[in-house]
Design a protein around this motif. Structure first.
Motif, mmCIF file in Angstrom:
data_model
loop_
_atom_site.group_PDB
_atom_site.id
_atom_site.type_symbol
_atom_site.label_atom_id
_atom_site.label_comp_id
_atom_site.label_asym_id
_atom_site.label_seq_id
_atom_site.Cartn_x
_atom_site.Cartn_y
_atom_site.Cartn_z
ATOM 1 N N ILE A 167 33.311 37.653 31.254
ATOM 2 C CA ILE A 167 33.180 38.719 32.252
ATOM 3 C C ILE A 167 32.707 38.167 33.598
ATOM 4 C CG2 ILE A 167 32.869 40.586 30.587
ATOM 5 C CD1 ILE A 167 29.836 40.366 31.078
ATOM 6 N N TRP A 169 30.896 38.762 37.663
ATOM 7 C CA TRP A 169 29.547 39.043 38.140
ATOM 8 C C TRP A 169 29.427 40.349 38.922
ATOM 9 C CZ3 TRP A 169 30.964 39.295 43.094
ATOM 10 C CH2 TRP A 169 31.984 38.444 43.534
ATOM 11 N N GLU A 196 28.096 33.166 35.488
ATOM 12 C CA GLU A 196 26.938 32.301 35.751
ATOM 13 C C GLU A 196 26.012 32.861 36.820
ATOM 14 O OE1 GLU A 196 30.131 31.726 35.907
ATOM 15 O OE2 GLU A 196 30.685 30.028 37.198
ATOM 16 N N SER A 246 39.061 36.359 38.230
ATOM 17 C CA SER A 246 40.058 36.066 39.251
ATOM 18 C C SER A 246 41.445 35.847 38.637
ATOM 19 C CB SER A 246 39.647 34.820 40.030
ATOM 20 O OG SER A 246 39.578 33.720 39.155
HETATM 21 P P1 NAI Z 1 36.102 33.548 38.202
HETATM 22 O O1 NAI Z 1 37.368 34.121 37.731
HETATM 23 O O2 NAI Z 1 36.008 32.072 38.333
HETATM 24 O O3 NAI Z 1 34.912 33.973 37.206
HETATM 25 C C1 NAI Z 1 34.955 35.029 36.288
HETATM 26 C C2 NAI Z 1 34.428 34.560 34.942
HETATM 27 O O4 NAI Z 1 35.293 33.564 34.407
HETATM 28 C C3 NAI Z 1 33.063 33.904 34.975
HETATM 29 O O5 NAI Z 1 32.354 34.264 33.821
HETATM 30 C C4 NAI Z 1 33.372 32.420 34.948
HETATM 31 O O6 NAI Z 1 32.345 31.631 34.435
HETATM 32 C C5 NAI Z 1 34.566 32.396 34.032
HETATM 33 N N1 NAI Z 1 35.447 31.235 34.180
HETATM 34 C C6 NAI Z 1 35.666 30.476 35.279
HETATM 35 N N2 NAI Z 1 36.560 29.522 35.009
HETATM 36 C C7 NAI Z 1 36.937 29.683 33.724
HETATM 37 C C8 NAI Z 1 37.846 28.998 32.868
HETATM 38 N N3 NAI Z 1 38.564 27.995 33.286
HETATM 39 N N4 NAI Z 1 38.005 29.456 31.614
HETATM 40 C C9 NAI Z 1 37.303 30.499 31.178
HETATM 41 N N5 NAI Z 1 36.417 31.165 31.933
HETATM 42 C C10 NAI Z 1 36.229 30.772 33.187
HETATM 43 O O7 NAI Z 1 35.723 34.238 39.553
HETATM 44 P P2 NAI Z 1 34.719 33.669 40.677
HETATM 45 O O8 NAI Z 1 34.986 32.224 40.949
HETATM 46 O O9 NAI Z 1 33.353 34.041 40.311
HETATM 47 O O10 NAI Z 1 35.179 34.498 41.948
HETATM 48 C C11 NAI Z 1 36.256 34.029 42.750
HETATM 49 C C12 NAI Z 1 37.124 35.182 43.182
HETATM 50 O O11 NAI Z 1 37.684 35.804 42.034
HETATM 51 C C13 NAI Z 1 36.438 36.310 43.909
HETATM 52 O O12 NAI Z 1 36.303 36.074 45.247
HETATM 53 C C14 NAI Z 1 37.371 37.453 43.631
HETATM 54 O O13 NAI Z 1 38.448 37.415 44.533
HETATM 55 C C15 NAI Z 1 37.869 37.184 42.250
HETATM 56 N N6 NAI Z 1 37.137 37.948 41.228
HETATM 57 C C16 NAI Z 1 37.701 39.051 40.713
HETATM 58 C C17 NAI Z 1 37.017 39.804 39.794
HETATM 59 C C18 NAI Z 1 37.598 41.020 39.200
HETATM 60 O O14 NAI Z 1 36.863 41.853 38.700
HETATM 61 N N7 NAI Z 1 38.886 41.179 39.164
HETATM 62 C C19 NAI Z 1 35.664 39.471 39.390
HETATM 63 C C20 NAI Z 1 35.166 38.244 39.942
HETATM 64 C C21 NAI Z 1 35.887 37.551 40.850
#
Ligand code: NAI
Length: 799
Positions: A167, A169, A196, A246
């Motif tokens: 999930i 943040w 994190e 993302s």
């Molecule tokens: P992210 O997609 O990297 O993080 C979301 C979750 O995925 C976190 O728990 C992270 O630890 C985990 N994660 C990261 N890399 C992974 C991998 N390779 N395998 C499995 N799990 C993994 O998002 P981040 O870097 O925090 O935010 C970057 C951008 O993503 C934001 O600016 C936004 O545009 C988008 N985002 C969209 C969300 C949504 O609800 N659709 C939520 C968070 C971010």
């Protein structure tokens, strides 16, 4: 002397801080660091395997948390696996009581959890207190009810197994609830990894699980970063991955899980349109924008970040909006009168700043009210861009911050075109006093959630999730629960031995140059594209033979170009999806009748392939029956009205995907073909279908049936040839919205991997063999469910 009225109007708000003592004490009590929650116990944090969690508003460290290693993930998955048999066998009523207990404990701790969430994430206490945490409790209550009802409402279904849940943040505890409540209700066990930046409420929830007496191992929480997430995704002991985050990481997860047989749901990014028609209540719409893009600092996947305003009212609307922006208060998240809190982390703040700078470079006009920002911490003021070009970066990229971009349109058609001009399809908000216009637009917008004269409404009873690159699968509602269940028959199918994928080069193939002369058969079957028989682009055909190796005829050897032409023809046949279900039912009945009328010819074809007379007859009869079956369903697999909490009726509409790719099994060349094609087109999809590679002549014979049954050109397109390259082209094609593939495990892996390109919905056989003659395995609701996606339209109702 100023009048009282004047004083009231000019008076500034004083600080109204929420008490944080309990939370600070709790954090102090855990000053040595938090371990993971595995098998009902907290592990002891290990030095050098921890990271710091910070309060983004105060720019200070508030906790030390463990960085999950692959051994931690192993231990958590093992605990979840060990708990699965007991939990899934626990009677629904008892599971329900556990979920009620969780809900009640969360309610008792609402204040504590709200404050902790605001400190950890930076969101205003008004939001965590009035929206996030009450919705968390609501989610557990609602799904407690489902635990009670699953056996009767989803008969013959089984839990998926051990679920790995990752999930983000932006709504830390709410996303946890969205993932854990339905999983537990359906009898699964889980390993959840919080983001994190914001792991603290998940750890507090782990304490709640203990206090509430949840059996150990049912919920396991492993903290860490993307590497921990990746270890969870790849773990062979996981049966399902549910991810919110993302689009880039979602795509990676799609690739990594390809061919693993793991069930997958992805809830990804968005760039959701917020459409204001000229007859809208503009003041209401202005408040809507506040809730759409300044709620949670715009860090909302479904944020209404693209304002589309009808030209005639744009100037007035923007002026009102700017006036309202000046009244928004940015500041300490724990201050009860603050509207906009802190951005979650410096890295996100930096990303927002860069994108805003890009917007200015691109020539858009920036507006920020004269908003006071705190000296320290991660803050960004509410921002509006006008004069935005539809193809500019800020119009296309998800900014994930308090930044709205605004564009104008002239006609409703233009509004829909602009709204759909995005790779995403998560949500849309439509503002108009004309219900016809609003609902007509709702039907045309490609998004999983549509709010009419409202925005960012969520409820446990309604499904949430996206179209296109916003992902697939739903959370919430009946449709969300289905993601955590599998039909028992599907689970029990035997796994086929890995067999080398069948390719035509492995068949005794000849080009049409010499082979035709030796055939006992009259003609070379062509491809069927856009209602016409067409020659394959390659100019080649291949010989089809019976079981003994004698030639039966020839079919065209389709290639990438043919698939592209077929997809283009299918894309043009959009009227099929817009036709009434009644019309589609009539056409399918007609197909069934015509197939029946030609039953002897089809039986003859099957006989020629080496089928016994009895088997040939049985297969044709079953194909006719199956076509009637889906004709019957065409106007009955309808949606629902969800009873959401607010004053809305929420219409869960079953919509077709659009263009579907269907790759048929080799066995049962007629029945397999019909079993995939009929549910797809009954639901309003257009199909590009690759028939049995071994015996494609049954499918090519089918043209005649289609031609005589009023099936509009382009609704069914048949491309014969080598299965794997054709399937791959379909999987990669951006205009193919969903793909069904029946074939080898390697083939499944290849198409799932290739499908990551546009994150299309896939349904693959995982190399399991179905009995196509069985009414349970070869037809039914599971097929219809995979042929549709659910759009939830929230319509105000009552006062
Ligand atoms: P992210 O997609 O990297 O993080 C979301 C979750 O995925 C976190 O728990 C992270 O630890 C985990 N994660 C990261 N890399 C992974 C991998 N390779 N395998 C499995 N799990 C993994 O998002 P981040 O870097 O925090 O935010 C970057 C951008 O993503 C934001 O600016 C936004 O545009 C988008 N985002 C969209 C969300 C949504 O609800 N659709 C939520 C968070 C971010």
């Amino acid at each position: 002397m100023p009048q009282i009225k004047e004083i009231l109007e000019t008076m500034d708000y004083g600080p109204a801080p929420e008490a944080a003592d309990h939370v600070r004490e709790w954090l102090k009590a855990h000053a040595a660091g938090f371990g993971h929650f595995i098998d009902g116990r907290f592990t002891t944090p290990v030095a050098d395997q921890t990271f710091e969690v910070r309060d983004p508003a105060r720019d200070e460290t508030i906790a030390t948390v463990s960085q999950g290693s692959s051994q931690d993930v192993d231990a958590a998955v093992e605990a979840a696996r060990a708990a699965l048999a007991g939990w899934s066998a626990t009677p629904g009523h008892i599971r329900a009581r556990h979920l009620y207990a969780l809900a009640r404990h969360i309610q008792k701790r609402e204040r504590f959890l709200s404050v902790l969430e605001s400190i950890d994430n930076g969101k205003p206490i008004r939001e965590s207190r009035d929206i996030d945490i009450p919705l968390v409790a609501r989610h557990f209550y609602h799904h407690a009810g489902w635990a009670e009802l699953i056996a009767s409402e989803f008969p013959d279904h089984a839990p998926v197994g051990v679920c790995g849940q990752i999930i983000p943040w932006n709504f830390p505890l709410l996303m946890l609830a969205w993932k854990i409540a339905p999983a537990l209700a359906a009898g699964n066990t889980v390993v959840l990894k919080p983001a994190e930046f914001t792991p603290l409420t998940a750890l507090a929830f782990a304490e709640v699980c203990r206090e509430a007496g949840l059996p150990r191992g049912v919920v396991n929480i492993v903290t860490g970063d993307g590497a921990t997430g990746a270890a969870l995704v790849k773990h062979p002991g996981i049966d399902k991955v549910a991810f919110t985050g993302s689009t880039d990481v979602g795509r990676l997860i799609r690739e990594q899980t390809a061919g693993s047989g793991k069930k997958l749901s992805l809830e990804l990014g968005g760039k959701s349109p917020f459409i204001v028609f000229e007859d809208a209540d503009l003041d209401g719409a202005v408040e809507g924008v506040v809730d759409a893009i300044w709620f949670n600092q715009g860090q909302v996947c479904c944020a209404g970040s693209r304002l589309l305003v009808q030209e005639g009212v744009a100037a007035r609307f923007h002026a009102k909006l700017k006036r309202r922006m000046a009244t928004l208060r940015v500041g300490d998240p724990l201050d009860k009168s603050v509207d906009v809190g802190a951005i979650v982390a410096p890295v996100q703040l930096q990303r927002i700043r860069e994108l805003v700078a890009k917007g200015e470079q691109e020539g858009a006009t920036l507006f920020q009210a004269d908003t006071a920002l705190p000296q320290n911490g991660c803050f960004f003021p509410p921002t509006l861009f006008t004069d935005v070009a539809p193809a500019s970066t800020i119009a296309e990229v998800e900014i994930f911050g308090p930044v709205a971009v605004s564009m104008t349109f002239r006609t409703p058609d233009e509004a829909v075109a602009l709204a759909n001009n995005t790779r995403y399809g998560l949500a849309a908000s439509i503002w108009s006093e004309n219900i016809n216009l609003a609902l007509d637009t709702a039907a045309k917008v490609k998004a999983g959630v549509v709010w009419v004269n409202s925005t960012n409404m969520f409820d446990a009873a309604a499904g949430f999730g996206g179209y296109k690159e916003s992902g697939f699968g739903r959370e919430g509602g009946r449709e969300g629960l289905a993601e955590y269940l599998v039909p028992a028959w599907l689970k029990s199918l035997p796994k086929a031995e890995d067999v080398p994928a069948l390719t035509l080069s492995a068949l005794p193939a000849e080009t049409d140059a010499g082979g035709a002369a030796t055939l006992t058969i009259d003609r070379t079957a062509k491809l069927y594209i856009g209602g016409k028989q067409t020659r394959p682009d390659s100019g080649y055909s291949t010989t089809v033979r019976d079981a003994a190796g004698a030639p039966l005829g020839q079919v065209g050897l389709g290639n990438r170009k043919d698939i592209r032409n077929a997809v283009e023809a299918a894309a043009k046949a959009g009227a099929w999806g817009a036709a009434t279900a009644h019309n589609r039912a009539q056409v399918l009945y007609y197909v069934a009748e015509n197939l029946h009328a030609r039953a002897p010819e089809f039986a003859q074809r099957l006989l020629a392939t080496g089928a016994s007379p009895e088997r040939a007859e049985r297969e044709v009869a079953a194909a006719v029956e199956r076509t009637f079956f889906y004709a019957a369903w065409a106007d009955k697999y309808d949606g629902q009205v969800h009873a959401t909490r607010s004053r809305h009726v929420t219409l869960a509409m079953h919509e077709p995907w659009g263009v579907m790719g269907l790759v048929c099994p080799d066995e049962a060349p007629l029945l397999g073909f019909v079993s995939l094609l009929m549910p797809a087109i009954a639901m309003g999809n257009r199909a590009v279908i690759v028939p049995s590679v071994v015996q494609p002549l049954l499918a090519t014979e089918f043209y005649q049936v289609l031609d005589t049954s009023d099936v509009p050109a382009g609704v069914v397109n048949i491309v014969t040839g080598e299965r794997e390259p054709l399937a791959r082209t379909l999987a990669e094609h951006h205009d193919v919205a969903a793909l069904w593939y029946v074939g080898s495990r390697q083939g499944c892996a290849a198409v799932e991997k290739a499908s990551a390109a546009n994150l299309k919905g896939t349904w693959v056989s995982d190399g399991r063999v179905r009995d196509w003659f069985s009414a349970e395995q070869g037809q039914g609701r599971e097929y219809l469910r995979h042929a549709t996606q659910v759009k939830n339209i929230w319509v105000p109702y009552g006062e």
